[in-house]
Design an enzyme around this catalytic site. Structure first.
Site, PDB file in Angstrom:
ATOM      1  N   GLY A  57      15.218 -26.969 -17.065  1.00 29.50           N
ATOM      2  CA  GLY A  57      13.848 -27.445 -16.910  1.00 29.50           C
ATOM      3  C   GLY A  57      13.498 -28.402 -18.032  1.00 29.50           C
ATOM      4  CB  CYS A  84      20.022 -26.045 -19.501  1.00 35.63           C
ATOM      5  SG  CYS A  84      19.533 -27.266 -20.711  1.00 35.63           S
ATOM      6  CE1 TYR A  85      11.854 -24.042 -20.736  1.00 35.48           C
ATOM      7  CE2 TYR A  85      12.212 -22.276 -19.135  1.00 35.48           C
ATOM      8  CZ  TYR A  85      11.401 -22.918 -20.055  1.00 35.48           C
ATOM      9  OH  TYR A  85      10.153 -22.426 -20.310  1.00 35.48           O
ATOM     10  CG  HIS A 171      23.055 -29.069 -16.758  1.00 36.58           C
ATOM     11  ND1 HIS A 171      21.988 -28.478 -16.129  1.00 36.58           N
ATOM     12  CD2 HIS A 171      22.588 -29.534 -17.932  1.00 36.58           C
ATOM     13  CE1 HIS A 171      20.911 -28.596 -16.878  1.00 36.58           C
ATOM     14  NE2 HIS A 171      21.244 -29.225 -17.981  1.00 36.58           N
ATOM     15  CD  GLU A 173      23.350 -27.533 -12.934  1.00 40.80           C
ATOM     16  OE1 GLU A 173      24.172 -26.831 -13.548  1.00 40.80           O
ATOM     17  OE2 GLU A 173      22.221 -27.803 -13.390  1.00 40.80           O
ATOM     18  CG  ASP A 229      17.220 -33.992  10.507  1.00 38.75           C
ATOM     19  OD1 ASP A 229      18.398 -33.979  10.109  1.00 38.75           O
ATOM     20  OD2 ASP A 229      16.268 -34.375   9.806  1.00 38.75           O
ATOM     21  CE  LYS A 370      19.719 -36.047   7.502  1.00 39.55           C
ATOM     22  NZ  LYS A 370      18.448 -36.241   8.195  1.00 39.55           N
TER      23      LYS A 370
END
Ligand code: XMP
Length: 514
Positions: A57, A84-85, A171, A173, A229, A370
């Site tokens: 964050g 992290c945060y 991080h 990710e 979609d 998506k």
């Protein structure tokens, strides 16, 4: 197997990477959902998650208004990973020390392992991780051990002695942490103990069962546009309930060339769906007469579409449900996605439809991102040219014909646009392109063809790269490709003698011209 049984909760403290954590977790075969950082302990208990990830964050944990989670989550016995945060908050909560460093650590760092642990299995000294922080942990809490450090972060990875609470300063990710997925996988499989039940196949299995249970013997109506979609929604519901799904395709006249035939060919002829083609081209063109204002064009399209669709649904009779292609990003109450986002263009909105028609909504893609929708579409047998289609705006070519929309101008744009599709969208070399299309500008310029002077239309090309349409940059397409596109348009489309390339980024420009 129900993948919801292995739910991982991601609490969002406002990081720009929160959705990335979710996507990586799902790529690892584990279903997860994102919630705001302050989700209450009781609500969390009720959801029975197998693990909790606290995101990064932008705030500093020592600030007065720093976001904090319900402290009760730390004694639930559910494994927690702070990123992290999330690490800093956990450190502070258990009595450690976090301080602002003079220098922000941003970019690559090499980690060194201090203690062997299943969390860092597969990671070795010198592996690269991605840092992006200003605050850093100066002292870890009592009862915690250090698993790894980097040059600038003495506590790059820590855990409590019990091995239920973990934290990383970097991080895992982001793809700049090359082995980040291994670390996340270790957390999920070795610490949270999941088996990995989430896959496109298991999603389809669950979703079709849910649709059948929900719909029973009723009729579902779906407005099929040929976009990703609505196509995947239709294919999924069709798999679940067959002919009880009634699809309606409205040709509003401002579609891309051959769009109507293509959709009929794929969904009616190949997939055998109950699909009705409604040719409303004339009605729309009549409604556009004399209208130049982009917002008015959008409103006309929206209203007329609703009217026509409603009429069609009435002829089907006894419809109870309306299918809609809502995706997960529209559902998340994400901290990082709140904030003042000015509505610059009123998007073609048929959201009022279910209420007006007194229909219940059915939104089977609500859980998916998506890229997952595309994979599910492929699994359901939809062709590549549908699942990898670029976004196409609801108001269609109406907002790419600047000024008056006439049949003649529409044809010019459809032909030019079809050449751009051939050379860019359908070319695998340009898979990374977000959108590529033509715009008809209401300006005539002088040209010379053979010995003749011409006075004809200008076509603009808009080819952009983007992650999410919020920001975009013009694509550095090879000159040779631009050359082919321009030559083909001028040679093949009567009424055009000039092609220009739009080199503006968003912001301050937008992707569409209107
Ligand atoms: P802009 O032009 O705002 O576009 O940068 C961002 C994305 O949204 C699409 N777009 C629309 N989509 N109805 C839609 O369904 C609309 O009225 C509309 N206007 C823009 C645009 O194609 C791009 O992907």
């Amino acid at each position: 197997m129900d993948y919801h049984k292995e739910l991982i909760l991601i609490l969002d403290f406002g990081s720009q990477y929160t959705q990335l954590i979710a996507r990586k977790t799902r790529e690892l075969g584990v279903y997860c959902e994102i919630y705001p950082f302050n989700m209450e302990r009781e609500k969390i208990i009720a959801m029975k998650p197998k693990g909790i990830i606290l995101s990064g964050g932008p705030k500093s944990v020592n600030e007065d208004d720093a976001p904090v989670c319900d402290k009760g989550i730390y004694n639930l016995g559910i494994p927690i990973l702070g990123i992290c945060y999330g690490l800093q908050l956990t450190t502070l909560f258990f009595g450690g020390k976090v301080e602002k460093s003079a220098k922000r650590e941003y970019g690559k760092a090499h980690i060194s392992i201090d203690k062997k642990d299943k969390f860092l299995e597969g990671i070795k000294d010198g592996d690269i991780v991605w840092m992006s922080h200003q605050d850093k942990v100066l002292k870890i809490p009592k009862g915690f051990v250090t698993l790894a450090h980097s040059d600038n972060s003495p506590y790059a990875a820590i855990r409590n002695e019990k091995g239920t609470i973990y934290g990383v300063q970097f991080h895992p990710e982001v793809h700049h942490t090359p082995k980040g997925k291994t670390i996340l996988k270790n957390f999920l499989y070795k610490i949270c103990g999941v088996k990995g039940l989430f896959s496109p196949k298991s999603f389809i299995e669950m979703a079709t069962k849910k649709i059948r249970d929900e719909v029973g013997d009723e009729i579902v109506v779906c407005a099929l546009s040929g976009g990703v979609d609505s196509s995947v929604v239709a294919a999924l519901i069709h798999k679940a309930i067959g002919d009880k799904l009634r699809c309606v395709f409205v040709n509003n006249g401002v579609l891309r060339k051959d769009e109507g035939q293509e959709v009929m060919e794929i969904f009616k002829d190949r997939l055998h769906m109950n699909l009705k083609y409604v040719d409303a081209e004339e009605k729309f063109l009549k409604a556009f007469r004399g209208v130049r204002d982009p917002e008015k064009k959008r409103k006309i399209i929206g209203r007329l579409f609703i009217k026509i669709f409603e009429e069609e649904a009435r002829t089907i009779g006894n419809v109870h449900f309306l299918a809609q292609g809502t995706l997960y990003p529209d559902v998340i109450e994400s901290v990082s996605h709140k904030g003042p986002s000015a509505v610059i263009k009123s998007h073609h909105n048929v959201g009022g439809l279910p209420k007006r028609m007194k229909l219940k909504l059915i939104e089977p893609l609500r859980e998916l991102f998506k890229d997952e929708v595309r994979i599910v579409g492929k699994e359901l047998g939809l062709p590549d040219n549908i699942v990898h289609r670029q976004p196409f705006p609801g108001p269609g070519l109406a907002i790419r014909i600047i000024g008056d929309i006439t049949k003649e101008r529409l044809q010019i744009l459809q032909e030019a646009d079809s050449i751009v599709r051939d050379e860019v969208e359908r070319n695998p070399k340009f898979k990374h392109i977000w959108q590529s299309f033509a715009i008809l500008i209401p300006v005539k310029t002088v040209g010379v063809m053979g010995d003749e002077r011409t006075y004809a239309n200008v076509i603009a090309l808009r080819i952009v790269e983007s992650e999410d349409a919020m920001t975009a940059d013009w694509a550095r397409i090879p000159y040779d490709t631009l050359d082919i596109v321009a030559r083909r348009i001028i040679n093949e489309v009567p009424g055009v003698n000039r092609v220009v390339y739009d080199i503006s980024s968003k912001p301050p420009s937008t992707i569409e011209w209107e």
